[in-house]
Design a protein around this motif. Structure first.
Motif, PDB file in Angstrom:
ATOM      1  N   THR A   1      34.381   0.825 -12.375  1.00 23.26           N
ATOM      2  CA  THR A   1      35.457   1.676 -11.850  1.00 23.26           C
ATOM      3  C   THR A   1      36.774   0.909 -11.930  1.00 23.26           C
ATOM      4  N   ASN A   2      37.000  -0.006 -10.984  1.00 18.01           N
ATOM      5  CA  ASN A   2      38.171  -0.891 -11.042  1.00 18.01           C
ATOM      6  C   ASN A   2      37.949  -2.050 -10.066  1.00 18.01           C
TER       7      ASN A   2
ATOM      8  N   VAL B   1      39.608  -3.365  -7.525  1.00 14.36           N
ATOM      9  CA  VAL B   1      39.859  -3.160  -6.097  1.00 14.36           C
ATOM     10  C   VAL B   1      38.697  -2.413  -5.457  1.00 14.36           C
ATOM     11  N   ALA B   2      38.251  -1.350  -6.104  1.00 13.08           N
ATOM     12  CA  ALA B   2      37.107  -0.603  -5.582  1.00 13.08           C
ATOM     13  C   ALA B   2      35.863  -1.480  -5.556  1.00 13.08           C
TER      14      ALA B   2
ATOM     15  N   TRP C   1      35.672  -3.657  -2.475  1.00  8.67           N
ATOM     16  CA  TRP C   1      35.210  -2.945  -1.283  1.00  8.67           C
ATOM     17  C   TRP C   1      33.702  -2.714  -1.320  1.00  8.67           C
TER      18      TRP C   1
ATOM     19  N   THR D   1      33.299   1.035   4.589  1.00  2.00           N
ATOM     20  CA  THR D   1      33.688   0.696   3.216  1.00  2.00           C
ATOM     21  C   THR D   1      33.223   1.729   2.204  1.00  2.00           C
TER      22      THR D   1
ATOM     23  N   ALA E   1      35.923   4.216   1.466  1.00  2.00           N
ATOM     24  CA  ALA E   1      37.019   3.443   0.881  1.00  2.00           C
ATOM     25  C   ALA E   1      36.733   3.153  -0.590  1.00  2.00           C
TER      26      ALA E   1
ATOM     27  N   VAL F   1      37.038   6.485  -2.699  1.00  2.00           N
ATOM     28  CA  VAL F   1      38.419   6.912  -2.916  1.00  2.00           C
ATOM     29  C   VAL F   1      39.136   5.967  -3.873  1.00  2.00           C
ATOM     30  N   LEU F   2      38.995   4.669  -3.649  1.00  2.00           N
ATOM     31  CA  LEU F   2      39.709   3.692  -4.470  1.00  2.00           C
ATOM     32  C   LEU F   2      39.177   3.641  -5.902  1.00  2.00           C
TER      33      LEU F   2
ATOM     34  N   ALA G   1      45.658   4.828  -0.972  1.00  2.00           N
ATOM     35  CA  ALA G   1      44.751   4.120  -0.065  1.00  2.00           C
ATOM     36  C   ALA G   1      43.965   5.134   0.759  1.00  2.00           C
ATOM     37  N   PRO G   2      42.709   4.865   1.041  1.00  2.00           N
ATOM     38  CA  PRO G   2      41.915   5.818   1.828  1.00  2.00           C
ATOM     39  C   PRO G   2      42.517   5.994   3.211  1.00  2.00           C
TER      40      PRO G   2
ATOM     41  N   VAL H   1      42.250  13.074   0.281  1.00  2.00           N
ATOM     42  CA  VAL H   1      43.262  12.151  -0.221  1.00  2.00           C
ATOM     43  C   VAL H   1      44.509  12.913  -0.601  1.00  2.00           C
TER      44      VAL H   1
END
Length: 279
Positions: free
Chosen positions: A102-103, A105-106, A109, A140, A143, A146-147, A154-155, A279
């Motif tokens: 995904t990415n 940052v995600a 989490w 999490t 979070a 969403v991320l 941001a969630p 969101v």
């Protein structure tokens, strides 16, 4: 081989694994993930759940054998403790790799949620802080979902807070049927310290808080269905536990508590997925 596979599947805690994975997938769909991204989210959450379940059964093997847990495949000898532990390690390593599709940052989490869940398995399960991994790991989850969506903000706090309350409430209810067995083997988490009555009250309050947050948190006025959900969360757990208390089967009180929490949790999940204002 079939016996070994059955033992490994059963040791993964398949019911919560399937349930949490399905919730993550539905939530991903609800916030607008394309099909490939929904699959990545669901795969990550499934790996995390498998890692947690296998680690739990590997660590609890001796305790489960002591109390005669015939539902536990390691204690019954269907699968070896080492095999389950190695499967848990493999699933734990797969979780961040899948999340990275995904990415970053995600993925961070998702990995944090897994680490928190594993810390519950050891060493926090038998401490006054046993509820914290449930609250953090459940928080999490949305979070991460969403991320993982490209370009998502941001969630929202209400979403993370509701999920954390849901997880904490589930912890108190989930322990209720096993309080006696846990006491025999020295498990002293927070629910054991506050007792059965305190755990029922805590579970009911936390699930009600989660429902209120999900109904009042999103922008705009609450819907009629949302208000009905709050009423259900406020009434069903106390009524179910009272009915179990006056019944001829007091041993079923823990089961009644779990079923009441499951009902409220299903309502909360429906609120999460059905809301178009996440969101």
């Amino acid at each position: 081989m079939s016996r070994w596979v059955l033992g490994l599947v059963t040791a993964s805690h398949p019911e919560p694994t399937i349930a949490v994975t399905a919730v993550a997938g539905l939530l991903a769909w609800g916030v607008g993930h394309p099909p490939a991204s929904v699959a990545a989210v669901a795969g990550t959450v499934a790996a995390s759940q498998l890692a947690t379940g296998w680690a739990n059964d590997a660590l609890d093997a001796r305790r489960d054998a002591t109390v005669g847990r015939t539902d536990k495949p390691v204690a019954r000898g269907l699968v070896g403790r080492r095999t389950v532990a190695l499967a848990g390690v493999a699933a734990a390593l797969a979780t961040p790799l899948l999340a990275l599709t995904t990415n970053p940052v995600a993925a961070l989490w998702a990995t944090a949620g897994l680490v928190s869940a594993l810390l519950y398995d050891w060493p926090l399960k038998s401490t006054p802080f046993s509820v914290l991994p449930y609250a953090f790991s459940f928080g999490t989850l949305p979070a991460f979902v969403v991320l993982a969506l490209p370009g998502a903000p941001a969630p929202p706090l209400w979403l993370v807070g509701a999920a954390a309350c849901l997880g904490a409430g589930a912890h108190f209810a989930n322990v209720l049927p096993d309080l006696d067995d846990d006491a025999r083997t020295g498990v002293r988490g927070l629910p054991h310290r506050v007792g059965a009555t305190g755990s029922r009250v805590a579970a009911a309050g936390l699930l009600l808080a989660a429902t209120v947050w999900l109904v009042l948190g999103p922008p705009g006025p609450p819907s009629t269905l949302g208000l009905a959900a709050v009423l259900t969360a406020a009434v069903v757990p106390p009524l179910s536990w009272y009915a179990a208390r006056i019944s001829a089967r007091p041993s079923g009180r823990g089961t009644a508590a779990f079923r009441a929490v499951l009902l409220v949790a299903l309502i909360d999940v429906a609120l999460l997925v059905a809301s178009g204002r996440l969101v």
